[in-house]
Design a protein around this motif. Structure first.
Motif, PDB file in Angstrom:
ATOM      1  N   PHE A  83       0.845  -0.952   0.218  1.00  0.00           N
ATOM      2  CA  PHE A  83       0.142   0.064  -0.494  1.00  0.00           C
ATOM      3  C   PHE A  83       0.625   0.874  -0.064  1.00  0.00           C
ATOM      4  CE2 PHE A  83      -2.824   2.965   2.706  1.00  0.00           C
ATOM      5  CZ  PHE A  83      -3.412   3.272   1.868  1.00  0.00           C
ATOM      6  N   HIS A  84       0.472   2.407  -1.073  1.00  0.00           N
ATOM      7  CA  HIS A  84       1.736   3.347  -1.513  1.00  0.00           C
ATOM      8  C   HIS A  84       0.856   4.452  -1.938  1.00  0.00           C
ATOM      9  CE1 HIS A  84       4.149  -0.785  -2.213  1.00  0.00           C
ATOM     10  NE2 HIS A  84       5.165   0.221  -0.360  1.00  0.00           N
ATOM     11  N   ILE A  85       1.672   5.537  -1.366  1.00  0.00           N
ATOM     12  CA  ILE A  85       1.495   6.812  -2.098  1.00  0.00           C
ATOM     13  C   ILE A  85       2.234   6.951  -3.469  1.00  0.00           C
ATOM     14  CG2 ILE A  85       0.900   9.092  -1.994  1.00  0.00           C
ATOM     15  CD1 ILE A  85       0.352   8.978   0.723  1.00  0.00           C
ATOM     16  N   HIS A 102       6.807   5.090  -6.580  1.00  0.00           N
ATOM     17  CA  HIS A 102       6.394   5.710  -5.059  1.00  0.00           C
ATOM     18  C   HIS A 102       7.074   7.259  -5.292  1.00  0.00           C
ATOM     19  CE1 HIS A 102       7.145   1.365  -3.150  1.00  0.00           C
ATOM     20  NE2 HIS A 102       6.399   1.331  -4.268  1.00  0.00           N
ATOM     21  N   PHE A 103       5.976   8.245  -4.681  1.00  0.00           N
ATOM     22  CA  PHE A 103       6.369   9.146  -4.113  1.00  0.00           C
ATOM     23  C   PHE A 103       7.380   9.489  -3.354  1.00  0.00           C
ATOM     24  CE2 PHE A 103       4.923  12.616  -0.885  1.00  0.00           C
ATOM     25  CZ  PHE A 103       5.323  13.887  -2.393  1.00  0.00           C
ATOM     26  N   ASN A 104       8.061  10.039  -3.781  1.00  0.00           N
ATOM     27  CA  ASN A 104       9.834   9.847  -2.911  1.00  0.00           C
ATOM     28  C   ASN A 104      10.502  11.701  -3.457  1.00  0.00           C
ATOM     29  OD1 ASN A 104      12.396   8.700  -2.292  1.00  0.00           O
ATOM     30  ND2 ASN A 104      13.133   7.797  -3.609  1.00  0.00           N
ATOM     31  N   PRO A 105       9.465  12.644  -2.847  1.00  0.00           N
ATOM     32  CA  PRO A 105      10.588  14.030  -3.224  1.00  0.00           C
ATOM     33  C   PRO A 105      11.900  13.847  -2.476  1.00  0.00           C
ATOM     34  CG  PRO A 105       8.984  14.326  -1.189  1.00  0.00           C
ATOM     35  CD  PRO A 105       8.700  12.597  -1.986  1.00  0.00           C
ATOM     36  N   ALA A 106      12.842  12.818  -1.148  1.00  0.00           N
ATOM     37  CA  ALA A 106      13.810  12.989  -1.351  1.00  0.00           C
ATOM     38  C   ALA A 106      14.766  12.212  -1.167  1.00  0.00           C
ATOM     39  CB  ALA A 106      13.745  12.879   0.896  1.00  0.00           C
ATOM     40  N   GLY A 114       8.557   4.479   8.638  1.00  0.00           N
ATOM     41  CA  GLY A 114       9.410   4.206  10.966  1.00  0.00           C
ATOM     42  C   GLY A 114      10.788   2.983  11.266  1.00  0.00           C
ATOM     43  N   ALA A 115      11.010   2.815   9.626  1.00  0.00           N
ATOM     44  CA  ALA A 115      12.252   1.443  10.637  1.00  0.00           C
ATOM     45  C   ALA A 115      13.757   2.139   9.144  1.00  0.00           C
ATOM     46  CB  ALA A 115      11.985   0.172  10.267  1.00  0.00           C
ATOM     47  N   GLY A 116      13.405   2.958   9.454  1.00  0.00           N
ATOM     48  CA  GLY A 116      15.296   3.683   8.254  1.00  0.00           C
ATOM     49  C   GLY A 116      14.441   4.258   7.585  1.00  0.00           C
ATOM     50  N   ALA A 117      15.416   4.475   6.342  1.00  0.00           N
ATOM     51  CA  ALA A 117      15.562   4.958   5.067  1.00  0.00           C
ATOM     52  C   ALA A 117      14.102   4.049   4.039  1.00  0.00           C
ATOM     53  CB  ALA A 117      16.305   4.390   4.254  1.00  0.00           C
ATOM     54  N   HIS A 118      13.139   5.333   3.557  1.00  0.00           N
ATOM     55  CA  HIS A 118      12.439   5.289   2.919  1.00  0.00           C
ATOM     56  C   HIS A 118      11.855   6.089   2.207  1.00  0.00           C
ATOM     57  CE1 HIS A 118      10.001   6.564   7.203  1.00  0.00           C
ATOM     58  NE2 HIS A 118       9.441   6.755   6.086  1.00  0.00           N
ATOM     59  N   HIS A 119      10.953   5.285   1.394  1.00  0.00           N
ATOM     60  CA  HIS A 119       9.849   6.677   0.128  1.00  0.00           C
ATOM     61  C   HIS A 119       8.846   7.070   0.982  1.00  0.00           C
ATOM     62  CE1 HIS A 119      10.570   3.722  -3.064  1.00  0.00           C
ATOM     63  NE2 HIS A 119      12.032   4.399  -2.924  1.00  0.00           N
ATOM     64  N   ALA A 120       8.834   8.781   1.066  1.00  0.00           N
ATOM     65  CA  ALA A 120       7.941   9.544   1.717  1.00  0.00           C
ATOM     66  C   ALA A 120       6.713   8.850   1.449  1.00  0.00           C
ATOM     67  CB  ALA A 120       7.534  10.963   1.289  1.00  0.00           C
TER      68      ALA A 120
END
Length: 188
Positions: A83-85, A102-106, A114-120
């Motif tokens: 489940f993703h934006i 996946h939405f990933n502006p960074a 909530g567990a390290g690096a991930h897409h927004a």
């Protein structure tokens, strides 16, 4: 030697006076964090890739991001789904590929929220109950609703995938086909 030590002491004093740290009031103000300008949005999920999956979600600003809640039906009983934006607000392709990644502006790596690096746009997997209905209660941190900032999710697509997200495969968690797609539409 005594003259050298005196010269070094004077040079140190002069350099120390030239390299002071500005006081907090003298430093340049930091840009304010983007804030949500919309109070709520709705997502009408429609089936994709020949599935029967659909649902309705609400999106509201909450804390450091947005909260997404609602129900999605038409899933196989007891199944788990990514489940993703996603980055584009376009569900026009039959397989919802028009929604992009996946939405990933960074520009972060894919991962578990909530567990390290991930897409927004990364969220925990959804689990369907015995009736094939998944209750959505997800928080997306670091994003806004409305305002047009780079981290604004208004107008982006929400995707339900056929398989669970493994939270490690790049770039999208190996979550399989897109079985539902809907656009985050700000309430007027």
């Amino acid at each position: 030697m005594k003259t050298t030590l005196v010269s070094l002491a004077i040079a140190s004093a002069v350099l120390a006076g030239c390299s002071s740290t500005p006081s907090p009031s003298a430093s340049a103000p930091s840009a304010p964090a983007a804030k949500s300008t919309a109070q709520s949005a709705r997502v009408n999920l429609a089936s994709a890739s020949g599935s029967l999956v659909s649902g309705t979600l609400t999106v509201t600003p909450m804390g450091d991001g947005v909260h997404v809640a609602g129900e999605i039906g038409g899933l196989p009983p007891g199944s788990t789904h990514g489940f993703h934006i996603h980055e584009k607000g376009d569900c026009s392709a039959a397989d919802a590929s028009s929604a992009g990644g996946h939405f990933n502006p960074a520009g972060s790596a894919h991962g578990k929220a909530g567990a390290g690096a991930h897409h927004a746009g990364d969220a925990d997997n959804l689990i369907a109950d015995a009736n094939g209905v998944a209750k959505v209660d997800a928080h997306f941190g670091g994003v806004t609703l409305g305002g047009g900032a780079a981290n604004d999710v208004a107008g982006k697509a929400v995707i339900v995938h056929a398989s669970p997200d493994d939270y490690k495969s790049q770039p999208a968690g190996n979550a399989g086909a897109r079985v539902a797609c809907g656009i985050i539409t700000v309430a007027k």
